[in-house]
Design an enzyme around this catalytic site. Structure first.
Site: not given
Length: 210
Positions: A105, A109, A201
């Protein structure tokens, strides 16, 4: 036509999910829990596999049994966190093939960037299960499924452990023909695109990295 979204509320899954979320759960335990939850999820996600009759000779006679009717399966984890779900899936279906799709990722953005794609040569003959512990913005799942569709598999299902409403909505809008299975539906994404309350995460917690 929109396919189904299944929230797996089995007590064993929910119990293990509560431990998975805990920030005090160490890497080894976290990795084990991801695998165990994945096994339970695959059990439910394969519920609609067709069966055919088979006669089996037992030590005491013959039995009319059922076996899976010639379906070939493939598990495709989205790298890297999806790797944590593969062993649990293979525990139930050891004959399945395993493909890999690598995405990361972009931190600015939040869009997925693909860097690797390797799928079984006979993918068009297989029912594909895409694996990723987290469905956050939905970008990685959407891109991975789009890449798999180019190879024209028999069907695709998506399995995640935790989903955010934003990611679920995005995935359903783009891939209306894909069944989605998840163990938990959380509140929202934060400003950094992470699921809240989530579990942090998943890749870092599976592999012990930061």
């Amino acid at each position: 036509m929109s396919r189904k979204v299944v929230i797996l509320d089995h007590p064993l899954i929910q119990h293990k999910l509560s431990i998975l979320r805990d920030e005090k759960t160490d890497t080894n335990k976290f990795r084990t829990l991801v695998s165990e939850i994945s096994t339970l999820m695959i059990y439910d996600a394969t519920r609609d596999l067709p069966l055919t009759d088979k006669t089996v000779t037992t030590p005491c006679g013959t039995a009319d049994c059922k076996v899976i009717s010639g379906r070939k399966l493939a598990f495709v984890p989205i790298l890297r966190a999806g790797l944590g779900m593969v062993d649990g899936a293979l525990a139930l279906v050891p004959a399945a093939r395993v493909g890999h799709i690598g995405l990361y990722r972009d931190e600015k953005t939040f869009k997925p960037v693909e860097y690797y794609c390797k799928l079984p040569n006979d993918i068009e003959e297989r029912e594909v299960f895409v694996l990723d512990p987290m469905l956050a913005t939905g970008g990685s799942a959407i891109d991975a499924i789009s890449q798999i569709k180019l190879r024209k598999p028999r069907s695709i299902k998506f399995l995640c452990i935790i989903a955010a409403p934003e990611g679920l909505k995005a995935l359903k809008e783009v891939h209306k023909d894909v069944d989605i299975f998840c163990a938990g539906m959380d509140k929202q994404l934060n400003e950094n695109g992470y699921i809240v309350p989530g579990l942090g995460d998943a890749g870092d917690r599976i592999f012990g990295t930061k």
